[in-house]
Design an enzyme around this catalytic site. Sequence first.
Site, PDB file in Angstrom:
ATOM      1  N   HIS A  18       0.831  -1.209   0.000  1.00  0.00           N
ATOM      2  CA  HIS A  18       0.000   0.000   0.000  1.00  0.00           C
ATOM      3  C   HIS A  18       0.871   1.267   0.000  1.00  0.00           C
ATOM      4  CE1 HIS A  18      -3.080  -2.743   2.174  1.00  0.00           C
ATOM      5  NE2 HIS A  18      -3.487  -2.588   0.932  1.00  0.00           N
ATOM      6  N   LYS A  42     -15.861  -6.959   5.651  1.00  0.00           N
ATOM      7  CA  LYS A  42     -14.829  -7.830   6.220  1.00  0.00           C
ATOM      8  C   LYS A  42     -14.723  -7.621   7.726  1.00  0.00           C
ATOM      9  CE  LYS A  42     -11.872  -7.489   2.070  1.00  0.00           C
ATOM     10  NZ  LYS A  42     -10.586  -6.983   1.585  1.00  0.00           N
TER      11      LYS A  42
HETATM   12  P1  ADP Z   1      -9.926  -3.669  -0.253  1.00  0.00           P
HETATM   13  O1  ADP Z   1     -10.681  -4.348   0.821  1.00  0.00           O
HETATM   14  O2  ADP Z   1     -10.553  -2.386  -0.723  1.00  0.00           O
HETATM   15  O3  ADP Z   1      -9.489  -4.550  -1.375  1.00  0.00           O
HETATM   16  P2  ADP Z   1      -7.164  -3.632   0.620  1.00  0.00           P
HETATM   17  O4  ADP Z   1      -6.646  -2.934   1.826  1.00  0.00           O
HETATM   18  O5  ADP Z   1      -7.040  -5.104   0.595  1.00  0.00           O
HETATM   19  O6  ADP Z   1      -8.633  -3.124   0.510  1.00  0.00           O
HETATM   20  O7  ADP Z   1      -6.469  -3.062  -0.690  1.00  0.00           O
HETATM   21  C1  ADP Z   1      -6.565  -1.712  -1.070  1.00  0.00           C
HETATM   22  C2  ADP Z   1      -5.950  -1.535  -2.443  1.00  0.00           C
HETATM   23  O8  ADP Z   1      -4.548  -1.812  -2.385  1.00  0.00           O
HETATM   24  C3  ADP Z   1      -6.498  -2.475  -3.518  1.00  0.00           C
HETATM   25  O9  ADP Z   1      -6.529  -1.782  -4.747  1.00  0.00           O
HETATM   26  C4  ADP Z   1      -5.486  -3.585  -3.574  1.00  0.00           C
HETATM   27  O10 ADP Z   1      -5.478  -4.225  -4.832  1.00  0.00           O
HETATM   28  C5  ADP Z   1      -4.217  -2.807  -3.337  1.00  0.00           C
HETATM   29  N1  ADP Z   1      -3.154  -3.648  -2.773  1.00  0.00           N
HETATM   30  C6  ADP Z   1      -3.250  -4.524  -1.759  1.00  0.00           C
HETATM   31  N2  ADP Z   1      -2.050  -5.118  -1.520  1.00  0.00           N
HETATM   32  C7  ADP Z   1      -1.188  -4.588  -2.408  1.00  0.00           C
HETATM   33  C8  ADP Z   1       0.205  -4.807  -2.703  1.00  0.00           C
HETATM   34  N3  ADP Z   1       0.921  -5.699  -2.036  1.00  0.00           N
HETATM   35  N4  ADP Z   1       0.784  -4.081  -3.687  1.00  0.00           N
HETATM   36  C9  ADP Z   1       0.034  -3.192  -4.388  1.00  0.00           C
HETATM   37  N5  ADP Z   1      -1.270  -2.952  -4.183  1.00  0.00           N
HETATM   38  C10 ADP Z   1      -1.891  -3.634  -3.214  1.00  0.00           C
END
Ligand code: ADP
Length: 160
Positions: A18, A42
């Site tokens: 992130h 979630k």
């Molecule tokens: P959500 O529940 O909205 O998917 P997340 O916190 O899992 O929330 O992810 C937020 C965003 O960050 C999403 O677009 C996800 O694809 C992206 N993301 C998650 N992990 C990574 C990573 N390791 N590298 C790049 N982007 C990521």
Amino acid sequence: MKKIAVFPGSFDPFTNGHTDIVLRSLEVFEEVVVAVLGNSQKQALFSVEERKVMIAEIFKDQPRVKVDSFTGLLVDYCAKVGASNIVRGLRATSDFDYEAQMALMNQKLANNIDTFFLMAREQNSYISSTLVKQVAPLGGDVSMLVSQVVVDKFKVKLGK
Ligand code: ADP
């Protein structure tokens, strides 16, 4: 007018993947609002407030990064903060279907707000909040996956 993007997500917790997406989007947008989703389906480990505090600490030296939370429709939140874009990260192809569906839905809801995708860096492409939440409680070292502030918060939360 300032070019503002919203990076929305659960961020439970915020990972190095992130962080990288935010830093790279700062090269395109003048301000990036990291927006923690408040009404997620979630089951969360960290409260929205805890997540906001951790993210604010990570970007404390980046005045162009703002941290907030929102509930309700993402496009309504974008309009409220004056954002023209939504930023999302794409890891493997498995992210694509869900992300495409959301981007198209948001396009239908508000065609003046566009989704901007950044490909995850190879070294981050296996990192997920879920993985971190599985490994940390078992005593696994997650310090290469998340910021120190998140490592510390895990220690408090897990009493270790
Ligand atoms: P959500 O529940 O909205 O998917 P997340 O916190 O899992 O929330 O992810 C937020 C965003 O960050 C999403 O677009 C996800 O694809 C992206 N993301 C998650 N992990 C990574 C990573 N390791 N590298 C790049 N982007 C990521």
